[in-house]
Each structure stands twice: as C-alpha cells, then as structure tokens.
Scaffold this active site. Structure first.
Site: not given
Lengths: 186, 316, 739
Positions: C248, C476, C623, C699
């Site tokens: 996307g 993803g 994480i 990002e």
C-alpha cells in the site's frame, strides 16, 4: 494447419474465437477451451483458479506472474495459453503447499524474503529457476568471463533476479534465502 | 485486445503465405512485445500465425566461418551458445544486458529485431503519435523525451529503437535472411534493416508485409575485445539511455555502434578510423548533426564518455 | 482501555514470545500462493463478472458525451456504467479528487466508465469501443511555474507529523544575518508513485441492499464508513474484507475507484463484479507523493552551533488537496534558537497528491539532511559531529516539551563504529576503486510516532485456542505475526495456539495500517482485549485477576494451576476492547530516531551510481519482532534509495499527466540495485508510547536514506546535486576527466 489449437477461418467480427489447449499443470493434465486472447496467466488464475501466480502489471514489467514452463521461467502474462499445447507448466502451487513447503519456500519464510507477499510466488518460481540456470551454465550480465562456468554468487543472484520487482524491498533477504538453498556461502 | 484467429503453420513458407493472404495477420514468436502492445490495442492483428515450432531454432556454423542464427533461437540460448560466447562476445553481452531472465527465455532473435519503441507517447493511445497513428502528430517533440532519440529523428518522430541485440549485430555487420509469401528468400544487411522515421515513422523496418525473418547471419568473427556497455538508470531490467557495442584492439582501433540514441542502431563507419584518437574524435563525427531535445542532450556527452569507457577497457 | 498513564510492568515485559525474531505466521500461505488477495476470491464470488476501467484522456475539462452503443453490442458485455450516468459520488476519508460521477474531469486517467463483461478479454476489448467526447480546459501542470503564485498554508494543515504552516521561534532573519557561517540552498524532490505490486482491486457482491467488497485497503474502518457514504447506504449494509493486501505505502489508505466502480458495476450487472486498475492507469488514476521545491537556510557559529534554521517548502495539489509537509521534521530534529518553517501550496491540475510512505519526512529529510551535510562542510566539521553538537532533548519549538526518549546520538555513534565511518575521506572526489569513485554519506532519520485508537476481540475456545479478530490489515508489515505474538504473550500460550483474523469490517475497528502507527497501536488494542479476556478467565476459574499468572497454557495463582482451556469448557469466552490514547500521549514528544550510513560508487565515465553498503541504526522503542521490523526498515531504505536515484513521475507539463505511467517507465529499484543491508535496533522500551512500549519502524527506514545516498554521491564525486532523483544526466557534465 496443425494441432488442436488451429482455429477456424479468420473472422471480421468481435466474437471471441475459441480454441482448445491441453497442457500439464503441476503434474496434472488440463484441457481448456479458451478465448484465443487468454494469457497463460489468466488461464491459470481465472480458469484453473490457480491464483498463486500474480498479476502485478500484465505487461512483463514486474515478474509477479513468473511460472516455469518446459523448464524455463517466463512471464505468464506475456504469452497466450493456446501457445502452450503439450507444455509442462509449474506454478507456485506446484512447488509446495503450506504443509509441505519446497526448500525455496521454506528459505523465504526463514529469511523473511517477502513482506506483502504479492511478488513472492514470482520471486520463488524465479529463484528456483535461477539456480537451475546457473547450474546449466547459462551466463548473465555480471558473469565476468563468458567462457567460464558461472558460479552461484550474490552478484549473479541479484542480476538474474532483477526481473522480479519487490516494492516492499525484501531483496537483501531474498538473496540470503536463495544463497542458503544453493548451499553456497554468502 | 481485439479477438483474433490463430494458426500454427507447418513451414516457414506456409507461415509467410498465411500472413500474406490473411488481412491484418501477424506472426507471433516469443510474443513478449506483440502481446504487450495488443493488450493496449496499439497492435490489433485479427489473425496470428504462430511460428513457434517451425524449427528455425538452431545456431549453425556457416561455410564462411560465421554463424547462422535461426530466427526462433531464444535470447537466452543465443547468449549461452558456446560459439557466441567465444567469438561474438559483444552479441552475448548485448543479449544479457537486455530485459530480464524471464523475457530472454521467451524472446526470439527475429522478434528482438522487431521490437517497437518504448516512447511513452507511443504507449499511450490517448496521445498523438505518428508511429502508432500516422498523421496524429508527435507529442514527444515538446513532451517527455529524456529517453528519446538525439539523432536521425524527424519532425514526425523522435522514437528510439529500444533493443540491445540489434546494436551488437550492427557492429558485427550481420545480415537478416527472410522469406516472402512466394517462398522467395532475400538477405538484408542489418544497416538497412531498420529505418529512420522520416515522414513515415509507422514503419520501423524495411520488411515487406508478410515477409518472415528466417535467420540472422554473422560473418566470421572479428578479433579484438568485444564490449557491450549499456548505461541505464537502474542496474538491471531497464532500457538503455545509451549503449555502446564495440570491437576494439589494444590501440583502440576497431568498430563501434551506439544504441539508445536513434530510431535504429547508430553507426558511422567513416568515423571509426579515428578510434585510436579517443572517444571525442569519434563521437563528434558520429553525432554530427544531432538534434537533441532539452531533456536528452545529456546523451551526447554520455555517449562520448561511454565510448571512452569502452576504449579504456580495450586498452587494459 | 484508556492509555492515560505511563505503562508500568505488564505481561508483555516477560518477552517469552514478543520481541523474538519469529517467522511470520502467514509465511506459509504467502510463499505458496495460497494467501487470497482481493481479485482472487473465487471462493466467495465464483460467478463474478469482469469490470474494466476506462480513464480520461484529458487532464482537465468536461465530458460532453459518452457513446456506449457499440460497446454494449460487443460480445459478452453485461453492463456499462459511465460517469455521466452517475451523480457525482461523495468523497471518502482523505479523498481529494472525486473518484467517479458527473461530467467534471479533474485529472488525467480519472475513471469515466467501467465496462462489465463475462470475461476479462471481452471487457477489455469492449472498453476500447466506448467513445468519449471531451471539452478540454487549460490547466496548470508545472510546479516550478506555479510556485510563484503558491499560497501560504494555514496552520494545522496537512498530514505527516501533525503539521502546521508557518511557525516561528525567535527572530530567524536577524539571527541568520548575524551568523558567521551560513547556508542558503534550494532543492527539488520529484513526484513519486507508490507502485505497490498488487494493483488496486475489488470484488463487489450485492445481497439485496447489502454489499460486500473484498478489496485491497489499508484502513478498513475508514473504508467502511467512506463506502457507506459514497454508496448512500447505512454502515451495516456495507462490509469490507481485506485479509491480504499486496502493498500500500499510503496508496491504499482510502477508497479508490476500483471499489466504487466494482460496487456500482455489480449493482448494474446484477451479479458480483471484480475490478482491478490496470497498471498503466495507476500512476495517474490514483495518488502520488507530490513534488516539492524546498529552501533551507542554516546559520551557525564557528563552532557549529546552529543559531538560525529555516525550512520552507512549496508543493502543489488539486483544489482541497494538502501540501507535502516536508518541513515538519525540522521543528523536531535540531536545536537552534531562531527558527522558521513554512509551507506554500500551488494549485495544480495534475492527479491527486496524497500520503506516501513517511509523507513529509521522506522528502523533507531528503533535503534537510543534505543541507546539514553542506553546512558541516562549510564549518569544517564531520557531518556526524555537527549533528551531535545540535542534538536536543526537548522539542526546539516547544522547549517545555521533552522527548519521551531520544537517542539520536547513540544511533549516530553506533553507526560510526559499525560502518567504519572513520575511513571516510572528508575531502570529496578523492577515493578511486578502478573505474569507480567511492564515497560515504550519512543522514539522521526521524519520524514522529503517531498512535491511533485500536480495537480487537479475543476468543478462547475449549481447545485452548486463542483467536484474535480485528479489522487491522497486514500490508506486509507483519501484523498477523506481531498480533499473534502479543496474544500469545498475554494469554500465556505458544504462538501456534493463536489464530489471527484480520481485515474484516465485521471485526472491531483498529488503527489500520499507515503513518507507522499500525504495529504499536494495533497490538496495544489486542493487549487491551487480552486484559479483559484474562479477567473473565480468572473469574471463571475462581482466580483474582490481578494475582493470576497466565503461563505455559495454564492460569496460576498461589499453588493452584488450571489449564487455560478449562475456562472455556462450558463455552467460548469472548472479550473485546479498544485502546484509546488521550491527551496524556501529548505530554511528551514520542518520536523515532535513526542514523543511515551509505557507501556508493559512481562510475567515473558514465556517472552511474551504485549503492554498495547500507546501514541503519534505529531507536524505536520495543521491537516486537526483530525479523519483520528489520524487513520494514530495509524496505524503507530500498524505497528511499529509489527516490534518491531513479524514481520520478515524469510530468508532461503541456498535456498535464505523468507520462511514464507503467513499471517500465517508472523505475523502482530492482535486485541488482540493492546490496546487503544492515539494521541495528537500539535496545529500548518507551512506556510513553503504549502498553506495548513499542513505536513504529515502518517509515523510519525511508526517512533520511535519500539524503545519505546524496551525501555519499557528493563525497564520491564532489558534485552536489540538489534535484532528486540524482540520475546520471545531472552529474555527467561535471564529472572529472576519467583518464
């Protein structure tokens, strides 16, 4: 005219022209009556419901549709199904299934060689074929000596896999997966 | 894509006859460019003559010491052929620089010669393009032209031949063998095979309607370092901005053709005697009269420097 | 659950499942081609007809008439829906351009008709028979020319880091005038296309007055509400399902023409219809990252202390469109007493500009971090050192606002060590390796950490299986896996006892996937639902919920231990909750940081640029899954490398469209462009972010990388290109003599 795929006299209308083709898909003999315009990719996805091969561009610009036909990887979007009378076709579904993964599929999972998954079947079909191409001695753009036998190196893998675009950017991981399958050291 | 009928003829002559007698018929071999264009209705054949399975898929030595390459030899197989790798490295290199592994597995020798331009206005059927629709105009002249021709173009068209293989064949002085509907064979020197656009850009080549390519002949090998240097924006799977096909001796003497700069592989034989003087001496002649757009003038400098790289490689 | 206080110790901290580099649980489906994407739903719509979309061949104007007579006569055609047959469809969330209906053409390839036929081949052929008569109008297509008429952007406009327009601190102009060392440079970034591999696609099926859309969409909640509005239906008459989304990157945040046209066409055809945008249509029909023209001014003292910094950006968009918020990171990244950031917006008639991966930061850092490199050189400072000297622990524009965590310096220092930065020759154009000029470059990475309300439902059945349902999507990003890890950790079961169902609008509304908020927000929602489920399990088994430990498939307290499954022996237990982030989240600035290091080689003859090595060091909270998180980061780095080196939608400024509108013309990186990539995550947890103590990484990887590549090119060649992408034509005239 020869073969079952020959069609009737040329037409001037827009009516679809139908033709029959028989080929082997993932070890199974399949016979289809198709509009002559049907790509091998659409024959698989829309007629055989083998949707593992993906349509990313339909113009040979992405590699998501890669299948192995008669031992060679091709873009299934840029070939007509009826041109493959008698062919042996392997799609991603023919390599392995969720509970019986092909070593290349397992390596992609282990190395996270995918993200969204859409280019993945094409990458894997291509990956399997690439290792065979190197084994068969087919050179590539990065093969330094054309007269020598190409080796499985990262550079060779990257160049040969370049017809499979991954917009998620899993390239580094895909090379690791393929290197592992090839049994070569990185 | 318009509907079409389909046939598989039994021989090259039958194939040529089938296309000649059937309106709007075309040959299909690898199909990688034709089907691409048919999906966009840039090509609209109503009958396809599938030439796969006609043989024409072997590479044979000729009596003159050259090679006869069957029209249907796939790009992969041609590049991997031992004689091509040994004696015609420039051709193997050009093939391997083109497209992707998947496409090279389908694309044929004849089809590669016939691939059509990648000009964005040729590909967009809403735009004016004299090549696609004669008389409609050329949007590229004042449009996006970074990839397009810098020389040999016309007011009607500044498209480039997009291929790599033909550039190598040009420097190798290949000839193209064909057969027509009557079964008559002829040979066309590669230099005369592709056309310049002039005022008839819809015609890419000098083939007659229904004429079928059966083979490409290579003369006996030329000694020297065989180089195909392709320059592109990304490292692979992209069309050339500029390419150089060259066969060069240690002193720089030899032969050179350029790709990505014109409607056909671009070679000026008269300039080749100056190769030992360096790239600039040659490209000044090769590109004399060039008419780049403001977007693609860089190709002139790039061609010079790419030839410089080739000369450097040959001297090494 | 309200997140209204700093997260304390909680079951996630055990890290028995969370935090492990687990293989993706959806991997075996994706690698075998058995994961179903939108266009492939033969299972739910076996009789779907095929819709083929026709795009406008003009950029601006009106549709006078559409002649469908011959198309309707074409074989197999079932229905044709044209834009003139349809009242203008309302816009959905975040839509700028109208997607369909009415006679106004706002941009090239805007959908004007959909042809439905029995087969794909028939629909495609018939679409060429539709004749559209246009009344074209003049438009504005050239950002550079339109920039002089661009309007200042009012505050609080646009996406990205909660952007605002002009913002001032101190007196920039005076400080800049007094600064002993200054830089004033202008830059350009290009229009970029998301180019996700799966085209926008939808299958729509009506059942009476209710429509179901199997679609490819990042934000099911938005899409659900939007489609209800667009189709004039109550929300309970619309269902969306997107279990798999083939990429996307912001291009599928919102409803696009495929969904609208599939729904309208299915109604007209009286049977399910599937529609995929063809690849040549996508670049102009959908959205893109807008090009920018940016100016950066930096003033500093001789010792490298920034005293004045200004960042201005101009971009263009359709009416009602937002600017590319390229100046936002400049409010956060470096100290400096006198500051100015401002944006202008030009009105363009190109296709809609909208969010693409790290909107704002990706093109903003691509410029700011080159300016920092230029400034460091003027100061004679190492670029890493220059950044360290101007680090700040408070938001420079709001000195009372502290960063919850900020270890940019740690990222930089670790990167210096691991990358071998000391080997860099600070003088550019000096290092030669055969035909290659070699250079090293670096850049800081910054991306704000947004959070979004996110809900989930969790079920426990008698077999002990935990099932999570949320409308969260996995584009993803690894959502399936990290959600399963979260539920497994919370419920004390192994990963293989968790089933995750995503992307269905019948499930609780989640954050969706965007703005790198998805992983942290959606797992926090699952956390909240699991807390509730733990309570009902404890109650059912006679435990005090606060004492009970959920571990190894058992619930334990004191010396009692009861199998978890027993709680559901009499019937499934179900709990649902939503994590909500209130004003508490704004009491500190929660952001993610990183450092990119790149080595490039530039061919001395041809100026071809090849990236040789890349390293990213990231500080992004906990994480959740180092394997999928690393993939997110390297993926961002690949996309940013594309922006640096090759990606540009080529604007035909006369005709008003992106000319290179396919994947052969719009080049994105391929395998051969990308060498091995290294990612290091700092060991962090951020209790200000959520109960998961995680932040986004999706990002961060793309933020700054383009500048690191550009700086490396400068270091290799001595040529500074301030115009992305840095293609060889911008270098070739200035390359050194090769011999």
């Amino acid at each position: 005219m020869v073969g079952a795929t020959a069609t009737a006299a040329p037409t001037r209308t827009d009516e679809p022209v139908l033709a029959t083709v028989t080929f082997t898909v993932n070890g199974q003999r399949r016979e289809l009556e198709l509009d002559t315009r049907t790509s091998l990719l659409d024959a698989a996805r829309e007629h055989l419901h083998l949707t593992g091969s993906k349509k990313g561009c339909d113009h040979g610009q992405c590699g998501a549709c890669t299948m192995i036909v008669d031992g060679r990887r091709i873009n299934a979007c840029l070939t007509l199904a009826i041109m493959h009378q008698g062919a042996e076709i392997t799609t991603i579904e023919g390599l392995g299934q969720p509970d019986h993964l092909h070593p290349m599929q397992a390596a992609f999972v282990k190395h996270d060689g995918y993200q969204c998954g859409y280019c993945t079947p094409g990458q894997i079909c291509s990956g399997v074929a690439v290792l065979e191409e190197i084994k068969a001695g087919i050179p590539s753009h990065v093969t330094a000596d054309l007269e020598a036998t190409p080796q499985v190196t990262e550079a060779e893998i990257r160049e040969r896999m370049s017809g499979n675009i991954c917009r998620c950017g899993a390239y580094s991981n895909i090379v690791e997966a393929m290197t592992e399958v090839a049994g070569a050291r990185a | 894509m318009k509907s079409f009928t389909y046939e598989r003829p039994g021989s090259p002559a039958e194939a040529a006859a089938a296309v000649a007698r059937t309106p709007e018929a075309k040959f299909i071999a690898g199909g990688t460019n034709l089907l691409d264009l048919m999906k966009l209705q840039i090509e609209t054949p109503r009958h396809l003559v599938d030439v796969n399975g006609l043989g024409l898929d072997t590479v044979e030595p000729t009596e003159e010491g050259g090679l006869r390459i069957g029209a249907l030899v796939r790009n992969t197989d041609l590049a991997a052929h031992p004689r091509v790798r040994t004696d015609y490295g420039v051709l193997a290199r050009a093939l391997l620089a083109g497209a992707s592994g998947q496409l090279r597995n389908k694309a044929t020798t004849a089809g590669n010669l016939l691939q059509r331009t990648r000009c964005p206005y040729f590909y967009d059927t809403a735009q004016a393009c004299n090549k696609r629709q004669p008389g409609s105009g050329c949007s590229a002249l004042d449009g996006v032209s970074r990839q397009l021709a810098v020389i040999g173009g016309s007011e009607a068209c500044i498209a480039t031949h997009p291929g790599d293989m033909a550039v190598a064949m040009r420097v190798l002085d290949a000839t193209v063998e064909t057969i027509d509907a009557a079964g008559a064979a002829r040979t066309i020197p590669i230099a005369e095979f592709h056309r310049l656009p002039g005022d008839e850009p819809s015609r890419d080549t000098n083939l007659e309607p229904g004429e079928l390519i059966t083979a490409v002949m290579l003369p006996k090998p030329v000694a020297g370092t065989h180089i195909y240097r392709k320059v592109r924006d990304r490292a692979s799977y992209a069309y050339a901005l500029v390419s150089v096909a060259a066969i060069l001796g240690k002193d720089g003497s030899g032969h050179v053709a350029f790709g990505g700069v014109a409607h056909k592989p671009w070679r000026v034989e008269a300039a080749e005697t100056d190769l030992p003087k360096g790239a600039k001496a040659v490209t000044e002649q090769v590109f004399a009269g060039a008419k780049p757009t403001h977007e693609n003038a860089y190709k002139l400098k790039l061609a010079e420097r790419t030839l410089g790289a080739a000369l450097n490689q040959a001297r090494a | 659950m309200k997140f209204d206080t700093q997260a304390g110790p909680n079951p996630i901290d055990r890290l028995k499942v969370v935090g492990h580099a687990t293989d993706r649980i959806d991997g075996k489906y994706k690698t075998t081609g058995t994961a179903p994407y939108a266009y492939e739903r033969h299972d739910v719509a076996p009789d779907a007809a095929y819709g083929y979309v026709l795009g406008s061949s003009i950029a601006k104007g009106r549709v006078r008439s559409i002649d469908t007579a011959s198309a309707r006569q074409a074989p197999g055609v079932i229905a044709i829906v044209t834009t003139l047959d349809t009242p203008r469809v309302e816009r959905g969330v975040m839509n700028v351009a109208y997607l369909f209906g009415g006679d106004v053409i706002q941009h090239y390839h805007q959908a004007v008709a959909v042809v439905v036929a029995e087969t794909f081949e028939q629909a495609r052929a018939a679409s060429f028979l539709v004749k559209v008569d246009y009344a074209p109008e003049a438009g504005v297509f050239d950002l550079a020319a339109a920039a002089k008429d661009a309007e200042p952007v009012p505050a609080d406009s646009g996406e990205g880091s909660g952007g605002s327009g002009e913002e001032r601190v101190g007196d920039f102009e005076a400080a800049f005038a007094q600064a002993p060392v200054t830089l004033d440079a202008s830059y350009r970034t290009a229009d970029e296309s998301h180019a996700m591999m799966e085209p926008h696609a939808t299958v729509a099926a009506w059942d009476g007055e209710k429509v179901t859309l199997w679609t490819s969409n990042q934000m099911i909640g938005w899409g659900h509400g939007s489609l209800a509005k667009m189709l004039n239906l109550p929300k309970d008459k619309v269902r969306l399902d997107a279990p798999y989304v083939g990429g996307g990157f912001g291009g599928k945040l919102f409803v696009r023409a495929d969904a609208v046209l599939a729904a309208l066409a299915a109604k007209a055809a009286g049977r399910p219809v599937k529609v995929a945008l063809t690849r040549p249509l996508i670049a102009n029909n959908t959205t893109h990252r807008p090009a920018t023209i940016q100016r950066v001014r930096i003033g500093a003292t001789q010792d490298g202390t920034i005293t004045a910094i200004a960042h201005e950006s101009t971009s263009g968009n359709l009416p009602d469109g937002d600017p590319e918020t390229a100046v936002n990171q400049t409010k956060f990244l470096y100290a400096g007493k006198n500051r100015l950031t401002a944006m202008k917006l030009a009105r363009l008639d190109l296709p809609e500009g909208n969010a693409m991966r790290a909107p704002g930061e990706a093109p903003g850092l691509a410029v700011l971090e080159v300016a920092m490199d230029e400034m460091a050189e003027k100061l004679g400072l190492d670029p890493v050192e220059f950044r360290i000297r101007n680090d700040t622990q408070v938001v420079p524009t709001k000195p009372d606002l502290r960063f919850s965590q900020r270890d940019l310096v740690g990222c930089l220092k670790l990167g210096v060590e691991r990358f071998g930065w000391a080997k860099r020759n600070p003088k550019p154009g000096q290092v030669r390796d055969g035909q290659w000029l070699v250079g090293l470059g670096m850049a800081a990475a910054f991306r704000d950490n947004m959070v979004m309300k996110s809900g989930a439902r969790v079920r426990l059945d008698a077999s002990g299986t935990v099932t999570v349902e949320t409308d969260m999507t996995d584009i993803g990003t690894g959502s399936y896996t990290i959600i399963a890890q979260t539920a497994a950790e919370m419920m004390g079961v192994p990963l293989n006892r968790v089933v995750v169902r995503l992307g269905d609008s019948d499930f609780p509304v989640s954050s969706g996937s965007g703005g790198q908020f998805g992983a942290n927000s959606s797992t926090a929602g699952v956390y909240a639902a699991c807390v509730k489920l733990r309570e009902s399990i404890a109650q059912k088994l006679g435990f005090n919920a606060t004492d009970a430990v959920f571990e190894d498939g058992e619930v334990r307290a004191g010396n009692r231990a009861i199998p978890l499954a027993q709680a559901a022996a009499e019937g499934e237990l179900v709990a649902e909750d939503t994590i909500e982030f209130g004003d508490f989240s704004k009491t500190q600035q929660v952001s993610t940081f990183g450092a990119h290091f790149v080595e490039v080689a530039v061919d001395v003859y041809t100026a071809e640029v090849r990236v040789r090595r890349m390293l990213a060091v990231c500080a992004a909270g906990r994480i959740l899954n180092p394997k999928s998180a690393r993939s997110q980061v390297i993926g961002g780095m690949v996309m940013g490398t594309g922006a640096a080196l090759m990606e540009e939608l080529a604007v035909d400024t006369k005709r008003g469209f992106f000319a290179n509108h396919d994947l052969a013309g719009y080049e994105v990186p391929v395998h051969a462009d990308i060498q091995h990539q290294e990612v290091i995550f700092l060991d962090e947890t951020d209790p200000m972010s959520s109960p998961m103590k995680a932040k986004g990484v999706g990002e961060l990887g793309i933020s700054g990388i383009a500048a690191a590549v550009a700086n490396a090119i400068y270091n290799a060649t001595g040529i500074r290109v301030r115009d992305y992408p840095i293609t060889l034509d911008k270098l070739i005239d200035r390359m050194p003599d090769a011999a």
